[in-house]
Enzyme design. Structure first.
Site, short mmCIF file in Angstrom:
data_model
loop_
_atom_site.label_atom_id
_atom_site.label_comp_id
_atom_site.label_asym_id
_atom_site.label_seq_id
_atom_site.Cartn_x
_atom_site.Cartn_y
_atom_site.Cartn_z
N VAL A 33 62.01 100.71 54.24
CA VAL A 33 61.20 101.53 55.36
C VAL A 33 59.88 100.96 55.32
CG1 VAL A 33 60.61 103.84 55.79
CG2 VAL A 33 62.68 103.40 54.78
N VAL A 49 55.99 100.52 57.64
CA VAL A 49 55.12 100.76 58.65
C VAL A 49 53.96 99.86 58.58
CG1 VAL A 49 53.70 102.52 60.17
CG2 VAL A 49 55.80 102.90 59.36
N GLY A 64 49.17 106.45 58.95
CA GLY A 64 48.31 107.76 59.21
C GLY A 64 48.23 108.33 60.50
N GLY A 84 51.40 109.16 62.21
CA GLY A 84 52.51 110.12 62.30
C GLY A 84 53.67 109.27 62.63
N GLY A 116 55.28 106.79 60.95
CA GLY A 116 56.14 106.72 59.60
C GLY A 116 57.09 107.82 59.90
N ASP A 131 59.22 105.06 46.09
CA ASP A 131 58.14 104.47 45.25
C ASP A 131 57.50 105.94 44.89
OD1 ASP A 131 58.65 102.15 45.05
OD2 ASP A 131 57.48 101.37 46.42
N TYR A 148 58.38 111.75 51.93
CA TYR A 148 59.79 112.02 52.22
C TYR A 148 60.16 113.32 52.02
CZ TYR A 148 60.49 107.13 52.62
OH TYR A 148 60.41 105.73 52.90
#
Lengths: 167, 167
Positions: free
Chosen positions: B104, B106, B112, B114, B116, B140, B147
């Site tokens: 995953v 970006v 920063g 939005g 992601g 991580d 998440y």
């Protein structure tokens, strides 16, 4: 049909076939065999999962999950002409970098004899032979120590296992 | 070839195709598109991963991993006739019960904003549409909160994410 076909593939030949990588393991009860054949009897598998207290799953989905798993390892005890499914593990994978283990189970009557360890070693060996270097799993709290002894690290470098639930 | 073919599939039609589930998202820079097309330019993908500091991987293996992922979601910014890969996610799965997210990412210049979150929502939506109810990932430490806000729980019921390393 699936059951007998599966049994035949596992035990129908006196010589282990390379395809199924059969290898008898010494055991005080009977002979223990491993198979990578995914034509497994799903009812027998669900019975095994039932024995360790897992909730029942739709047979159709279990079959689909097995079909789309990267590897499927089953563990069998053979006593004379009878054989019994006593352990199971499967892994999803991207066939390149990673594999994640699911449904690792050993029948309660066969636990505490080193068979779970043997099953996991067989599984890791298969994945290493397939050139997978990143093997992961999600362990219930009471089996974290079991997996640690096999070389698995919980939260390495602060990496957290996370699960999504609908909001 | 792969790049232009991919771009064509993403932007070559004025109407979003159902297959690729294209959907423009308002953005201050350009128009953001999502694609589930797995015929993605792996060199451009590795450039994206490079931008966030991930180590380079063999292109052959990246291609194989994409091919064997259950879903592949890429995020693109279109400015005029030019389009740029700015985000990516993929998931392995047993096609029945579970899916695990990998890679995953970006692009730092687009973080920063939005995006992601938008990428993850698109990914979760795709998996839910495929009737997958168990979505997992290994986060991580610095993205656990990200998440969590999307509905992911770390170590639910004491379940531990574990990784195997050769002894």
């Amino acid at each position: 049909m699936g059951f007998w076909k599966s049994i035949f593939r596992v035990f129908g030949t006196t010589e282990p076939t390379k395809k199924n990588r059969l290898r008898p393991v010494p055991n005080q009860n009977g002979q223990i065999f491993f198979s990578t054949d995914r034509d497994i009897d799903v009812y027998e598998l669900e019975e095994l999962c039932d024995a360790v207290g897992w909730s029942r799953r739709p047979i159709r989905k279990v079959r689909k999950a097995i079909q789309h798993s990267f590897i499927v390892i089953s563990m069998w005890e053979k006593r004379g002409t009878y054989s019994r499914l006593i352990g199971f593990a499967r892994a999803t994978s991207d066939h390149a970098f990673n594999a994640t283990l699911w449904d690792v189970v050993v029948h309660p009557e066969y636990q505490g004899k080193g068979l779970g360890k043997a099953l996991m070693k067989e599984t890791i060996k298969s994945l290493r032979q397939a050139d997978i270097s990143n093997i992961s799993l999600f362990a219930d709290a009471h089996v974290v120590e079991f997996y640690r002894q096999l070389g698995f690290s919980p939260d390495p470098e602060g990496i957290k296992g996370m699960f999504w639930y609908p909001p």
